[in-house]
Motif scaffolding. Structure first.
Motif, mmCIF file in Angstrom:
data_model
loop_
_atom_site.group_PDB
_atom_site.id
_atom_site.type_symbol
_atom_site.label_atom_id
_atom_site.label_comp_id
_atom_site.label_asym_id
_atom_site.label_seq_id
_atom_site.Cartn_x
_atom_site.Cartn_y
_atom_site.Cartn_z
ATOM 1 N N UNK A 9 31.760 102.023 3.272
ATOM 2 C CA UNK A 9 33.014 102.287 3.980
ATOM 3 C C UNK A 9 33.038 103.710 4.532
ATOM 4 N N UNK A 10 33.669 103.881 5.679
ATOM 5 C CA UNK A 10 33.678 105.196 6.321
ATOM 6 C C UNK A 10 35.079 105.453 6.894
ATOM 7 N N UNK A 11 35.339 105.039 8.134
ATOM 8 C CA UNK A 11 36.658 105.285 8.709
ATOM 9 C C UNK A 11 37.750 104.434 8.048
ATOM 10 N N UNK A 54 30.969 105.812 -3.774
ATOM 11 C CA UNK A 54 30.591 106.373 -2.466
ATOM 12 C C UNK A 54 31.415 107.634 -2.268
ATOM 13 N N UNK A 55 30.880 108.509 -1.449
ATOM 14 C CA UNK A 55 31.599 109.741 -1.150
ATOM 15 C C UNK A 55 32.710 109.461 -0.150
ATOM 16 N N UNK A 56 33.899 110.011 -0.423
ATOM 17 C CA UNK A 56 35.036 109.900 0.501
ATOM 18 C C UNK A 56 35.280 111.233 1.185
ATOM 19 N N UNK A 57 36.437 111.356 1.806
ATOM 20 C CA UNK A 57 36.779 112.540 2.596
ATOM 21 C C UNK A 57 37.850 113.345 1.863
ATOM 22 N N UNK A 58 37.492 114.512 1.365
ATOM 23 C CA UNK A 58 38.483 115.376 0.698
ATOM 24 C C UNK A 58 39.617 115.742 1.648
ATOM 25 N N UNK A 59 39.290 115.891 2.941
ATOM 26 C CA UNK A 59 40.321 116.315 3.906
ATOM 27 C C UNK A 59 41.434 115.291 4.062
ATOM 28 N N UNK A 60 41.187 114.066 3.594
ATOM 29 C CA UNK A 60 42.185 113.006 3.784
ATOM 30 C C UNK A 60 43.145 112.880 2.599
ATOM 31 N N UNK A 79 46.261 103.476 11.090
ATOM 32 C CA UNK A 79 45.169 103.966 11.939
ATOM 33 C C UNK A 79 44.780 102.988 13.041
ATOM 34 N N UNK A 80 44.126 103.527 14.031
ATOM 35 C CA UNK A 80 43.344 102.752 14.986
ATOM 36 C C UNK A 80 41.904 102.674 14.470
ATOM 37 N N UNK A 108 35.183 111.571 -4.357
ATOM 38 C CA UNK A 108 34.307 110.411 -4.524
ATOM 39 C C UNK A 108 35.156 109.235 -4.984
ATOM 40 N N UNK A 155 39.331 106.704 5.550
ATOM 41 C CA UNK A 155 39.460 108.125 5.891
ATOM 42 C C UNK A 155 40.829 108.514 6.434
ATOM 43 N N UNK A 156 41.740 107.539 6.586
ATOM 44 C CA UNK A 156 43.067 107.872 7.118
ATOM 45 C C UNK A 156 43.839 108.733 6.132
#
Lengths: 418, 418
Positions: free
Chosen positions: B246-248, B158-164, B175-176, B124, B251-252
């Motif tokens: 925010x999303x992508x 906001x929730x982010x991406x643990x995989x990143x 990123x693109x 997060x 997420x990089x």
């Protein structure tokens, strides 16, 4: 495609959700067994751990069903997914030479409790149903500005909380949260007053990726689908969501149906995305019929009373498919993992009776619904049981999802009492 | 508190990041060993797997260090965290009777590669630094409306991406993404042009919870802290972030420093949150000094050139502590798990030289920075190496974090080429 006949006779009825054509994957336990993987066939569940131990299912060197989740099977990839489906179809088909070996491994569904069918790695929720986005946007900004400028170009989504995903049948406790009433200057910490459902489908990622993937690759990476209810605290959301999006309003719980309906079972029901006024950029373009014709409905039962169907719609109402959502999710290089869950976004049809949330059905609470029991609802009340249902209608058979249900419990009197 | 002396002499220097007072937790490998848990002491790393196998560390019936992450130790809870720290302090202190047994278990840091110190459960990201929120809000909405109405009442996140999440030293590929230039009517899919850093601290949740917890309980649940760089694609963010956040753009990748500095090591450096014009609601109120006095800096080195320090600030600039963020995170009943990571939000001081992002430092690109090398920067260029550093300054010793570093690689020519 017509009904495939099984020697499990309960699976051969035209309106049963789990015929041989379906073979959805769940996790069950009984009084005698710990949670384990199972496949639904009619009124029975095939015990996959026992089937693997007996040698009836043999997908290679590794045991895939000594664990109470389907992630290990997903990890094996699409070729093995196809091989398993083929083998299960042969074992359970009318005339199977192995009926006598399989029969002892069937458990009556009535004796089974159902659990989460997979371990959710991460959870993302989209906002990719046009009618829903238009309705919500109209309430907040008027019809001229209902859709944000980006909406017709990318599937808008946000990351949710994997830890909040629960299986159908789990009670849902009304949350507390920070709210600000329009007639107050300052916020207060109170139980949610506008607790809502969102009718969605969830797509389960079965193939990991570590960089941008095409829509076709994304479609190939999806393992299956579930019904999904994105419980939403509208008053918490209204206060918190600017500028970084929904957070605690969506974190109480997200319910999913207990059976993963595989993408393979849904192949006959593919349908096209709608016409678009803006062509999508190349990396998001359709690579064939990407939506599915799946009838969906929502019912609400007040405590101790009969259920009323409050909405009917179809998964074909989406503007973006789950594959397009997954492809967009990877554009930045975001790594995706087996077990990632993508909520479609609320699915609403164009008619009033086709709206997938109470926010839309009651138009922000201004037009309460009257249920068949005579009760009125703007948002969910304590004791209400909310159930999502869905099936694809074939020629003399159905691919059913099983219910996605949850009962609303009263908020805790004091959430900090120990 | 003054410097605690160790028989590992390199740990006894006043400006070394890893004296006996610190004892941060990481995961390392060497040419001869697979990744395993280690504790930094001066220029050495204590091999925790070997220490446990030898019986020098014995925290109960369960082996905690046969795995290459610290989650199993976290699962044991605060009493065991304290016992381990006490035992390590005794083993490594000057005059320890066990020096001869411990010495063979030390690995020179120069021979070790560092890995992710823990498995990130979910991630997060908050927005809880007031100067940052004010600066960004001013750029977008003017100084009168800079802070959203909710900002002074709840820690926005906001929730982010643990995989990143990646460990320091991992290269970061530009990123693109889908962007829309102000001078174009339609978006395009292009490499990011405004790639940025965000200087943050990350708090690691060490105690799971399944309902609302108090600020005191949240403080007790935090295991430790790392430096965190929330890499941000500003042009992707600008196009995608309305209305759901925010999303992508985020997420990089998110880089963290390789050593978990425990909350126990930071106790002497606690400091108060700032004065507030609105009293916080009871469930978010401070329960003592909740911030930490930790000096932070950001440096930027163009490819093949020397680094320039581009910002200096302090973790005491936060408006909300990590404990308050965690308490807010649980208000809805959101289950939290061991290994959850909470980014503090960008940390900026009031002065221009104290800003924790290039967005603020170059004021949206309008006032490019001039580096000591003469190069100008509005946002990050390919080949740039960006490094976050931090330490708490004690009386004759430091609690250091080790660097959080990443080099920007050029975007892929075609992200879909296979």
């Amino acid at each position: 495609m017509t009904l495939l006949k099984s020697w499990v006779s309960s699976a051969n009825s035209a309106d049963h959700p789990f015929p041989l054509n379906n073979l959805p994957y769940g996790v069950f336990s009984t009084a005698d067994t710990d949670p384990r993987c199972g496949v639904a066939i009619g009124e029975m569940i095939l015990d996959m751990q026992a089937a693997e131990h007996s040698g009836l299912i043999d997908l290679g060197d590794v045991a895939l069903f000594d664990v109470p989740f389907w992630n290990d099977l997903m990890e094996e990839g699409p070729a093995v997914w196809g091989a398993l489906r083929e083998r299960l179809t042969a074992l359970l088909a009318e005339g199977s030479a192995e009926q006598s070996k399989v029969e002892p491994l069937l458990v009556p569904m009535g004796q089974a409790a159902l659990h989460m069918p997979f371990m959710v790695s991460e959870y993302t929720d989209f906002y990719a149903g046009r009618n829903h986005a238009f309705n919500v946007g109209t309430m907040f900004r008027g019809p001229e500005n209902a859709l944000p400028p980006n909406w017709l170009h990318i599937p808008i989504g946000y990351n949710g909380r994997a830890s909040s995903v629960v299986v159908s049948g789990t009670d849902i406790r009304r949350p507390w949260g920070q709210l600000k009433s329009p007639d107050h200057d300052l916020p207060a910490f109170l139980p949610c007053r506008r607790f809502d459902l969102e009718l969605e489908m969830g797509a389960i990622v079965g193939v990991a990726s570590d960089g941008p993937i095409t829509v076709k690759e994304a479609d190939d990476a999806i393992f299956g689908y579930v019904l999904l209810n994105d419980w939403s605290a509208r008053d918490i959301q209204a206060w918190e969501y600017q500028p970084l999006g929904p957070f605690q309003a969506k974190a109480t719980a997200t319910s999913i149906s207990p059976w993963i309906v595989t993408k393979l079972a849904l192949e006959p029901f593919r349908t096209d995305t709608p016409e678009r006024e803006f062509e999508l950029l190349d990396h998001l373009k359709d690579c064939g019929p990407m939506l599915y014709d799946i009838d969906l409905s929502v019912s609400l039962a007040p405590e101790g009373k009969d259920a009323t169907t409050i909405a009917r719609t179809n998964f074909d109402q989406m503007y973006y498919s789950s594959a397009q959502q997954l492809a967009h999710h990877t554009t930045s290089g975001c790594p995706m993992n087996v077990g990632d869950l993508l909520g479609s976004g609320t699915i609403s049809g164009p008619a009033k009776s086709e709206r997938g949330s109470l926010l839309e059905l009651s138009w922000g609470g201004k037009e309460p619904l009257t249920l068949d029991t005579g009760d009125e609802r703007s948002f969910l009340l304590d004791g209400d049981t909310l159930t999502l249902s869905g099936h694809a209608q074939g020629d003399g058979y159905r691919i059913g999802f099983g219910a996605c249900s949850g009962k609303i419990l009263a908020a805790l009197a004091d959430p900090y009492a120990r």
